[in-house]
Design an enzyme around this catalytic site. Sequence first.
Site, PDB file in Angstrom:
ATOM      1  N   TYR A   1      -0.990  -7.448  16.818  1.00  0.00           N
ATOM      2  CA  TYR A   1      -1.378  -6.491  15.522  1.00  0.00           C
ATOM      3  C   TYR A   1      -2.309  -5.963  16.158  1.00  0.00           C
ATOM      4  O   TYR A   1      -2.247  -4.166  15.945  1.00  0.00           O
ATOM      5  CB  TYR A   1      -1.638  -7.266  14.515  1.00  0.00           C
ATOM      6  CG  TYR A   1      -1.894  -6.547  13.638  1.00  0.00           C
ATOM      7  CD1 TYR A   1      -0.809  -5.825  12.744  1.00  0.00           C
ATOM      8  CD2 TYR A   1      -3.205  -6.339  12.842  1.00  0.00           C
ATOM      9  CE1 TYR A   1      -1.472  -5.310  11.506  1.00  0.00           C
ATOM     10  CE2 TYR A   1      -3.477  -5.687  11.299  1.00  0.00           C
ATOM     11  CZ  TYR A   1      -2.076  -5.244  11.004  1.00  0.00           C
ATOM     12  OH  TYR A   1      -2.941  -4.490  10.046  1.00  0.00           O
TER      13      TYR A   1
ATOM     14  N   ILE B   1       0.646  -1.286   0.150  1.00  0.00           N
ATOM     15  CA  ILE B   1       0.113   0.123  -0.545  1.00  0.00           C
ATOM     16  C   ILE B   1       0.896   1.402  -0.145  1.00  0.00           C
ATOM     17  O   ILE B   1       0.049   2.551  -0.330  1.00  0.00           O
ATOM     18  CB  ILE B   1      -1.463  -0.294   1.179  1.00  0.00           C
ATOM     19  CG1 ILE B   1      -1.799  -1.186   1.257  1.00  0.00           C
ATOM     20  CG2 ILE B   1      -1.448   1.295   1.518  1.00  0.00           C
ATOM     21  CD1 ILE B   1      -2.448  -1.590   1.914  1.00  0.00           C
TER      22      ILE B   1
HETATM   23  P1  NAP Z   1       3.289  -5.318   3.969  1.00  0.00           P
HETATM   24  O1  NAP Z   1       2.901  -5.009   1.901  1.00  0.00           O
HETATM   25  O2  NAP Z   1       3.523  -6.094   4.561  1.00  0.00           O
HETATM   26  O3  NAP Z   1       4.313  -4.126   3.299  1.00  0.00           O
HETATM   27  C1  NAP Z   1       4.790  -3.362   4.440  1.00  0.00           C
HETATM   28  C2  NAP Z   1       5.742  -2.894   4.996  1.00  0.00           C
HETATM   29  O4  NAP Z   1       6.262  -1.643   6.051  1.00  0.00           O
HETATM   30  C3  NAP Z   1       6.889  -2.375   3.720  1.00  0.00           C
HETATM   31  O5  NAP Z   1       7.478  -1.913   2.883  1.00  0.00           O
HETATM   32  C4  NAP Z   1       8.648  -2.445   4.882  1.00  0.00           C
HETATM   33  O6  NAP Z   1       9.283  -2.883   5.091  1.00  0.00           O
HETATM   34  C5  NAP Z   1       7.530  -1.495   5.889  1.00  0.00           C
HETATM   35  N1  NAP Z   1       8.456  -2.158   7.455  1.00  0.00           N
HETATM   36  C6  NAP Z   1       7.876  -2.395   8.205  1.00  0.00           C
HETATM   37  N2  NAP Z   1       9.115  -2.499   9.670  1.00  0.00           N
HETATM   38  C7  NAP Z   1       9.207  -1.455   9.436  1.00  0.00           C
HETATM   39  C8  NAP Z   1       9.874   0.096  10.265  1.00  0.00           C
HETATM   40  N3  NAP Z   1       9.993  -0.822  11.130  1.00  0.00           N
HETATM   41  N4  NAP Z   1      10.762   0.578   9.604  1.00  0.00           N
HETATM   42  C9  NAP Z   1       9.980   1.502   8.218  1.00  0.00           C
HETATM   43  N5  NAP Z   1       9.619   0.218   6.987  1.00  0.00           N
HETATM   44  C10 NAP Z   1       9.066  -0.869   7.908  1.00  0.00           C
HETATM   45  O7  NAP Z   1       1.783  -4.868   4.146  1.00  0.00           O
HETATM   46  P2  NAP Z   1       0.761  -3.356   3.161  1.00  0.00           P
HETATM   47  O8  NAP Z   1      -0.596  -4.090   3.179  1.00  0.00           O
HETATM   48  O9  NAP Z   1       1.296  -2.594   2.760  1.00  0.00           O
HETATM   49  O10 NAP Z   1       0.085  -3.273   4.431  1.00  0.00           O
HETATM   50  C11 NAP Z   1       0.318  -0.987   4.651  1.00  0.00           C
HETATM   51  C12 NAP Z   1      -0.306  -0.873   5.829  1.00  0.00           C
HETATM   52  O11 NAP Z   1      -1.237  -1.644   6.115  1.00  0.00           O
HETATM   53  C13 NAP Z   1       0.445  -1.662   7.580  1.00  0.00           C
HETATM   54  O12 NAP Z   1       0.431  -0.298   8.558  1.00  0.00           O
HETATM   55  C14 NAP Z   1      -0.464  -2.352   7.581  1.00  0.00           C
HETATM   56  O13 NAP Z   1      -1.294  -2.722   9.237  1.00  0.00           O
HETATM   57  C15 NAP Z   1      -2.078  -1.320   7.058  1.00  0.00           C
HETATM   58  N6  NAP Z   1      -3.232  -2.884   6.580  1.00  0.00           N
HETATM   59  C16 NAP Z   1      -2.975  -3.518   6.017  1.00  0.00           C
HETATM   60  C17 NAP Z   1      -4.604  -3.946   5.792  1.00  0.00           C
HETATM   61  C18 NAP Z   1      -3.929  -5.048   4.321  1.00  0.00           C
HETATM   62  O14 NAP Z   1      -5.276  -6.201   3.867  1.00  0.00           O
HETATM   63  N7  NAP Z   1      -2.947  -5.287   3.758  1.00  0.00           N
HETATM   64  C19 NAP Z   1      -5.539  -4.015   6.058  1.00  0.00           C
HETATM   65  C20 NAP Z   1      -5.184  -3.245   7.071  1.00  0.00           C
HETATM   66  C21 NAP Z   1      -3.735  -2.158   7.746  1.00  0.00           C
HETATM   67  P3  NAP Z   1      10.244  -4.118   4.185  1.00  0.00           P
HETATM   68  O15 NAP Z   1       9.932  -4.375   3.218  1.00  0.00           O
HETATM   69  O16 NAP Z   1      11.895  -4.200   4.473  1.00  0.00           O
HETATM   70  O17 NAP Z   1       9.463  -5.374   4.952  1.00  0.00           O
END
Ligand code: NAP
Length: 246
Positions: free
Chosen positions: A169, A17
Site C-alpha cells: 500500500y 470517499i
Molecule cells: P474504500 O471504502 O475501500 O473504497 C474503495 C473504492 O475503490 C471502492 O469503490 C472500490 O470498489 C474501488 N476499487 C477498488 N479497486 C478498484 C479497481 N480495480 N477499479 C475500480 N475501482 C476499484 O476506500 P476509501 O477509504 O473510500 O478510499 C478511497 C481512496 O482514498 C483510496 O485510494 C485510499 O487509498 C485513499 N485513502 C483512504 C484513507 C482512509 O482513511 N479511508 C486514508 C488515506 C487514503 P468495490 O466496491 O468494487 O470494491
Amino acid sequence: MTEQQKVALITGANRGIGLETSRQLGKLGITVIATARDEKKSEHTAKSLREQGIDARPLKLDVTRAEDREAAVKFVEKHFGKLDILVNNAGIMIEGEWLANDSGTIPLKTLQQTFDANFFGPVALTQALLPLLKKAPAARIVNLSSIQGSLANHSNPKSPIYNLKPLGYNSSKTALNAFTVHLAHALRDTKIKVNSAHPGWVKTDMGSDAAPLHVEEGAKTTVELATLPPDGPTGTYSHLGKTVPW
Ligand code: NAP
C-alpha cells in the site's frame, strides 16, 4: 448540455470517499460520471445521486482493465467531448497488510496486485483520458494518495505513521505521488493542474470505524483540489490545504 457545464469522472464512486466526492462535486452543479468496477453498483450509485438532484451518469470501470479504460474514453468522448475533472480515487489495501510490517515477506503477487489498482491503473487511465482533459478549458486531476505514501514521514521516527509499514500500500502511494509530480511537470505549460490528496484517516471500509473523520470531511481535500482556481497550485501533496511532506 452547454459547453461550460463541467464534467467529472470519479473512480471507485460506489462507496466511501469516492461516493462522497461524487456527491459534493455534484452538489456544486458538476456533471458526475460515477464509475464502479461493478456495472450494477455504478447504476445504483448514479441513481441514488440523481435522487439527490445531481446530474450523475453510471459507467462500469475497473481501472486495472484496459477494455474498461478504453470504453470510458469512448463514453466521455461520445457524451461530452471533453473532461474537466478526473479523480483517481479507487484504491486497495490487500487484506491483512495494514499491520503487517511486511517488507521482508510480502509476496510479489500482493505487491503487483496493489500496484495494478493503485498505480498502473490510475496512470493508464489518466494517459488514456489526457486528450479529453486537454479539450477542457482548465482540467484538474486529483490522485488519491495517502500520508502512508510519504517517505519523509516514514523516515522520521517522530511521525505518527513511522511504525505503519505495509510495503504494498505505502509504496504504491509513493509511486502515485511520483506520477503527480512528473505529470504536473509534463503539463506545466498547460492550464491543467495535477495534485495528490491525503484525505485524512476516514471512516470507510478501508479506514474502519476507528477513523476520526467522517466521509464529508474526508472528501473535502479532493473536492478542493478538483475545483482549484486558475492561480491554484499544481504538483503538490496536501491535506485540507496543508502541505504533506513527500
Ligand atoms: P474504500 O471504502 O475501500 O473504497 C474503495 C473504492 O475503490 C471502492 O469503490 C472500490 O470498489 C474501488 N476499487 C477498488 N479497486 C478498484 C479497481 N480495480 N477499479 C475500480 N475501482 C476499484 O476506500 P476509501 O477509504 O473510500 O478510499 C478511497 C481512496 O482514498 C483510496 O485510494 C485510499 O487509498 C485513499 N485513502 C483512504 C484513507 C482512509 O482513511 N479511508 C486514508 C488515506 C487514503 P468495490 O466496491 O468494487 O470494491
